[in-house]
Design a protein around this motif. Structure first.
Motif, mmCIF file in Angstrom:
data_model
loop_
_atom_site.group_PDB
_atom_site.id
_atom_site.type_symbol
_atom_site.label_atom_id
_atom_site.label_comp_id
_atom_site.label_asym_id
_atom_site.label_seq_id
_atom_site.Cartn_x
_atom_site.Cartn_y
_atom_site.Cartn_z
ATOM 1 N N PHE A 1 8.447 39.585 -69.188
ATOM 2 C CA PHE A 1 7.520 39.691 -68.065
ATOM 3 C C PHE A 1 6.153 40.005 -68.646
ATOM 4 O O PHE A 1 5.896 41.122 -69.092
ATOM 5 N N TYR A 2 5.280 38.997 -68.690
ATOM 6 C CA TYR A 2 3.946 39.167 -69.250
ATOM 7 C C TYR A 2 2.914 38.758 -68.208
ATOM 8 O O TYR A 2 3.127 37.822 -67.442
ATOM 9 N N ASN A 3 1.776 39.436 -68.227
ATOM 10 C CA ASN A 3 0.681 39.069 -67.336
ATOM 11 C C ASN A 3 1.101 39.144 -65.865
ATOM 12 O O ASN A 3 0.692 38.348 -65.037
ATOM 13 N N SER A 4 2.024 40.091 -65.567
ATOM 14 C CA SER A 4 2.529 40.334 -64.209
ATOM 15 C C SER A 4 3.334 39.168 -63.652
ATOM 16 O O SER A 4 3.365 38.944 -62.440
ATOM 17 N N GLU A 5 4.013 38.425 -64.526
ATOM 18 C CA GLU A 5 4.833 37.318 -64.056
ATOM 19 C C GLU A 5 5.896 36.966 -65.084
ATOM 20 O O GLU A 5 5.814 37.359 -66.252
ATOM 21 N N PHE A 6 6.893 36.220 -64.616
ATOM 22 C CA PHE A 6 7.909 35.667 -65.498
ATOM 23 C C PHE A 6 7.539 34.230 -65.857
ATOM 24 O O PHE A 6 6.807 33.566 -65.118
ATOM 25 N N TYR B 1 2.985 44.382 -69.525
ATOM 26 C CA TYR B 1 3.559 43.527 -70.563
ATOM 27 C C TYR B 1 4.884 44.098 -71.076
ATOM 28 O O TYR B 1 4.955 45.233 -71.534
ATOM 29 N N GLY B 2 5.920 43.264 -70.981
ATOM 30 C CA GLY B 2 7.224 43.645 -71.487
ATOM 31 C C GLY B 2 7.979 44.623 -70.613
ATOM 32 O O GLY B 2 9.019 45.149 -71.025
ATOM 33 N N ARG B 3 7.499 44.863 -69.391
ATOM 34 C CA ARG B 3 8.136 45.859 -68.523
ATOM 35 C C ARG B 3 9.518 45.402 -68.057
ATOM 36 O O ARG B 3 10.434 46.198 -67.905
ATOM 37 N N PHE B 4 9.667 44.090 -67.817
ATOM 38 C CA PHE B 4 10.937 43.559 -67.333
ATOM 39 C C PHE B 4 11.356 42.360 -68.174
ATOM 40 O O PHE B 4 10.568 41.822 -68.955
ATOM 41 N N GLU B 5 12.602 41.937 -67.968
ATOM 42 C CA GLU B 5 13.107 40.677 -68.524
ATOM 43 C C GLU B 5 13.641 39.829 -67.387
ATOM 44 O O GLU B 5 14.127 40.361 -66.380
ATOM 45 N N SER B 6 13.563 38.518 -67.533
ATOM 46 C CA SER B 6 14.110 37.649 -66.493
ATOM 47 C C SER B 6 15.625 37.824 -66.424
ATOM 48 O O SER B 6 16.279 38.162 -67.418
ATOM 49 N N GLN C 1 9.587 31.597 -77.751
ATOM 50 C CA GLN C 1 10.432 32.754 -77.503
ATOM 51 C C GLN C 1 9.639 34.062 -77.458
ATOM 52 O O GLN C 1 10.028 35.021 -76.787
ATOM 53 N N LEU C 2 8.510 34.108 -78.134
ATOM 54 C CA LEU C 2 7.732 35.338 -78.174
ATOM 55 C C LEU C 2 7.050 35.611 -76.841
ATOM 56 O O LEU C 2 7.021 36.740 -76.360
ATOM 57 N N THR C 3 6.492 34.578 -76.209
ATOM 58 C CA THR C 3 5.729 34.769 -74.971
ATOM 59 C C THR C 3 6.424 34.216 -73.739
ATOM 60 O O THR C 3 6.078 34.597 -72.620
ATOM 61 N N GLY C 4 7.356 33.286 -73.911
ATOM 62 C CA GLY C 4 7.976 32.628 -72.776
ATOM 63 C C GLY C 4 7.214 31.416 -72.294
ATOM 64 O O GLY C 4 7.634 30.739 -71.344
ATOM 65 N N SER D 1 9.429 38.725 -58.561
ATOM 66 C CA SER D 1 9.776 37.337 -58.895
ATOM 67 C C SER D 1 8.535 36.464 -58.750
ATOM 68 O O SER D 1 8.406 35.657 -57.826
ATOM 69 N N ARG D 2 7.616 36.643 -59.673
ATOM 70 C CA ARG D 2 6.337 35.939 -59.626
ATOM 71 C C ARG D 2 6.226 35.000 -60.820
ATOM 72 O O ARG D 2 6.556 35.358 -61.955
ATOM 73 N N PHE D 3 5.706 33.805 -60.552
ATOM 74 C CA PHE D 3 5.586 32.748 -61.556
ATOM 75 C C PHE D 3 4.263 32.026 -61.321
ATOM 76 O O PHE D 3 3.740 32.010 -60.213
ATOM 77 N N SER D 4 3.734 31.404 -62.374
ATOM 78 C CA SER D 4 2.507 30.628 -62.180
ATOM 79 C C SER D 4 2.364 29.589 -63.279
ATOM 80 O O SER D 4 3.123 29.562 -64.250
ATOM 81 N N SER D 5 1.344 28.753 -63.111
ATOM 82 C CA SER D 5 1.053 27.723 -64.110
ATOM 83 C C SER D 5 0.548 28.318 -65.414
ATOM 84 O O SER D 5 0.488 27.611 -66.430
ATOM 85 N N ALA D 6 0.177 29.603 -65.430
ATOM 86 C CA ALA D 6 -0.334 30.218 -66.664
ATOM 87 C C ALA D 6 0.683 30.159 -67.786
ATOM 88 O O ALA D 6 0.320 30.032 -68.965
ATOM 89 N N SER D 7 1.990 30.247 -67.455
ATOM 90 C CA SER D 7 3.023 30.207 -68.494
ATOM 91 C C SER D 7 3.396 28.783 -68.868
ATOM 92 O O SER D 7 4.304 28.567 -69.673
#
Length: 702
Positions: A367-372, A355-360, A685-688, A134-140
């Motif tokens: 799940f891109y760049n090791s985060e949601f 990339y794409g390993r999980f979904e929220s 929708q493509l990247t979140g 459950s990782r999030f950041s300002s990158a998204s």
């Protein structure tokens, strides 16, 4: 006998407030800072600095800055020892994870982490100890589309192409304002001079933006465009290149996969087909394609306006496509790839991508760049069920003001069972924490730019020693994370430091034969020049087959959504499209607590085209109410001929008007938060990635 006053000293370091990596010359006498100027001997910035750098002294001496751990009690905030704080946090986090699963504890990383040498290197260790996805950041909320494009086209999210601005003859800037940002994801101090140099050598600069920005005013040509139509424009440019036989992929031709599929796809996007949706006539689009293809060298650079919108993923894919089709990818004067002394891609080839390993859990975002995506954080906290986030740690971030749907995050953080913040301020986010852990900052920390050397327009390397020693009771951010990790795992400290890991990486770099090491950098306080960008993609590409994939299927599939947008009518209850803007003396919400950066005329205004204002009965300086489907704000009107009709603009990063915070300078000039209007449901929708730009709003007299 009186004490002898300390002698004045000069300290050299890299400014770590924004991406520009400007070299600083700081004169001080003991703890008193006498001056902060640009370091003329810095091989990258050559003496350039912006107003933000001078505020480093304010953040160091700020009376509002937290310096000891705090615990929230019924009687207010109370000081707590480091040992007690760390033990309580570890106990609470582990208890929540044992009851509700590893992912019940979430992490949010704010933008300053990217500018923090220790955290940039040591955060993976903390993530491993905490054991949560459950990782999030300002990158998204900023740059995720760039990373997704690089991952699927080039095999690694951190393999970002950078404009070779110092050697190009034609620069097309779409949705970027680098004169103000100093080049976001294009680390380039003194962009104004670099753009002027293009013109001085007979080149051309073109800006495409719904607002005539500071950069557009210095360009040779500015084209207004409707918000969120950038991908349509880029498809039409690609169409023209194929249609007029102007495609030339140069030395990369043997590496490119999917070009025939791309050619077939863009046939449907002629300039005549997209002109109305873009607000740019077909002939102008065709001429733009011809100018780019015909230039001796050229580069397309698209940034925040193109990334933080509903089609950010398509935009950054197509940005790369245009550079490839015109033969300007991995070529002098085009889009090139830095070769940093500390290479984040070292040893990565062949390793599995996240990339794409999980979904929220709630909205099924990727799940891109090791985060949601941060746009889904509030609902992941507020929605009951297996996997619900019940505790959080925020590290150097204020997502209540900086993320979409800030009001929802306000509610979500307040509902948590337990919350921790690593931060130097009691702000709109950290006020919800149960424990706040303050770290050293700015002038007290050693620094090496781990990330931004990977985006720099020239290869350089520089290490900055701390200017002031931290006190015995202070910890660097990485030390806080290290100690938290040890409490969480029960392990002993292995003694590894960021400096040790940096030294190891430097000694294994492509500059190893030049003696590259931490010792070498310490003996060169102005920095080391490693030369201009060079063609290198053939050995830096990370795809398994060694090919450049120009038409990944996920982008082709997303065009259906873009086609539907092109047919939409912009009228209705919310007839205006809102875009954000950046200010020269502002970076993130924490910089608003420097008086020298916020003094003067109120910059938090609603910029609107005069004709639009006249129709609404609005006058300059009058208060307007701006409303969206999720909220409303009141702020002063600024009539501006530089705004495209039907578009309004509000700056990002303001709104310090919540209760129970302690940023006294910021609170005296609160402005409004644009994210009280943005909707966390609006994402690419493509990247979140959050879709700030293009938010539909209504405007009325206040």
């Amino acid at each position: 006998m009186s004490e002898t006053a300390p002698q004045p000293q000069t300290h050299y370091r890299t400014c770590n407030i924004c991406e520009a990596m400007c070299g600083l010359e700081i004169k001080h006498q003991g703890k008193e800072i006498l001056s902060i100027k640009g370091d003329k001997n810095d091989p990258f910035s050559h003496g350039h600095i912006c107003p933000k750098a001078v505020a480093l002294q304010d953040f160091y001496s700020d009376k509002d800055r937290l310096k000891t751990p705090l615990r929230k009690t019924a009687d207010g905030w109370k000081e707590i020892s480091w040992d007690d704080a760390l033990e309580e946090i570890a106990t609470r986090f582990r208890g929540i994870q044992q009851s509700h699963g590893q992912d019940a504890v979430g992490v949010y990383l704010g933008n300053p982490n990217a500018h923090n040498f220790g955290n940039a290197i040591m955060l993976p260790r903390f993530f491993k100890a905490l054991g949560t996805n459950s990782r999030f950041s300002s990158a998204s909320a900023d740059q995720l589309p760039h990373h997704v494009a690089s991952n699927y086209m080039l095999g690694a999210g951190m393999l970002i192409p950078v404009p070779d601005i110092d050697h190009t003859d034609f620069m097309l800037i779409i949705g970027g304002n680098p004169i103000v940002s100093n080049g976001s994801l294009m680390t380039a101090p003194g962009v104004g001079k670099r753009l002027k140099a293009i013109q001085d050598r007979g080149g051309k600069v073109v800006v495409v933006d719904p607002r005539r920005t500071e950069t557009a005013k210095k360009a040779d040509q500015h084209l207004f465009i409707k918000p969120e139509a950038d991908a349509l424009l880029m498809l039409a440019l690609a169409h023209t290149l194929f249609d007029e036989n102007r495609v030339n992929t140069g030395h990369l031709a043997p590496m490119i996969e999917g070009i025939d599929q791309l050619a077939e796809t863009v046939k449907a996007y002629s300039p005549e087909t997209v002109a109305d949706a873009c607000g740019i006539d077909a002939q102008t689009i065709r001429q733009l394609a011809r100018d780019m293809a015909g230039a001796k060298s050229a580069v397309c650079y698209s940034r925040m306006g193109a990334s933080t919108q509903s089609f950010g993923g398509l935009c950054q894919w197509l940005n790369n496509v245009l550079n490839i089709l015109t033969g300007n990818f991995d070529r002098r004067g085009g889009a090139m790839f830095p070769q940093p002394a500390f290479d984040l891609l070292q040893g990565r080839k062949g390793k599995a991508s996240s990339y794409g390993r999980f979904e929220s859990r709630v909205r099924k975002l990727p799940f891109y760049n090791s985060e949601f995506p941060v746009a889904t954080l509030a609902e992941e906290i507020l929605t009951p069920g297996d996997g619900q986030i019940r505790a959080m740690i925020t590290i150097a971030g204020n997502p209540v003001l900086s993320s979409p749907g800030g009001a929802g995050l306000d509610e979500a953080f307040e509902s948590l069972d337990f919350m921790v913040s690593v931060d130097i301020y009691l702000n709109e986010t950290t006020r919800h924490a149960d424990i706040i852990l303050p770290a050293t900052t700015g002038l007290e920390v050693p620094h090496f730019d781990v990330f931004f050397n990977s985006f720099a327009v020239r290869n350089t390397a520089k290490f900055s020693e701390p200017m002031f020693e931290k006190t015995a009771n202070q910890k660097h951010d990485w030390e806080i994370l290290r100690d938290l990790s040890l409490h969480l795992t029960g392990r002993e400290d292995d003694g590894i430091t960021p400096e040790m890991m940096l030294d190891g990486g430097l000694k294994q770099s492509i500059y190893a034969d030049q003696g590259m090491s931490l010792e070498q950098l310490k003996s060169n306080p102005h920095g080391v020049d490693l030369g201009p960008l060079q063609p290198c993609l053939e050995h830096r590409i990370q795809t398994e087959d060694g090919k450049l994939h120009i038409a990944p299927q996920l982008y082709l599939d997303d065009l259906k959504r873009l086609n539907e947008f092109a047919l939409m009518d912009g009228t209705g209850d919310y007839p205006f499209a809102m875009i954000s803007r950046r200010l020269p003396r502002s970076h993130n919400t924490w910089t608003q607590n420097s008086h020298r950066l916020v003094k003067g005329k109120d910059p938090c205004t609603l910029q609107i085209n005069p004709d639009d204002a006249q129709k609404l009965g609005l006058q300059d300086g009058q208060t307007a109410v701006v409303s969206s489907p999720v909220g409303h704000v009141r702020l002063p009107v600024e009539l501006d001929d530089d705004m495209f009709a039907g578009v309004v603009s509000i700056p990002q990063g303001w709104g310090h008007n919540r209760q129970n915070t302690a940023m006294t300078v910021a609170q005296n000039q609160p402005g409004v938060s644009i994210n009280d209007l943005t909707d966390s449901q609006r994402v690419d929708q493509l990247t979140g990635n959050a879709a700030f730009n293009g938010t539909r709003v209504a405007v009325a007299r206040g």
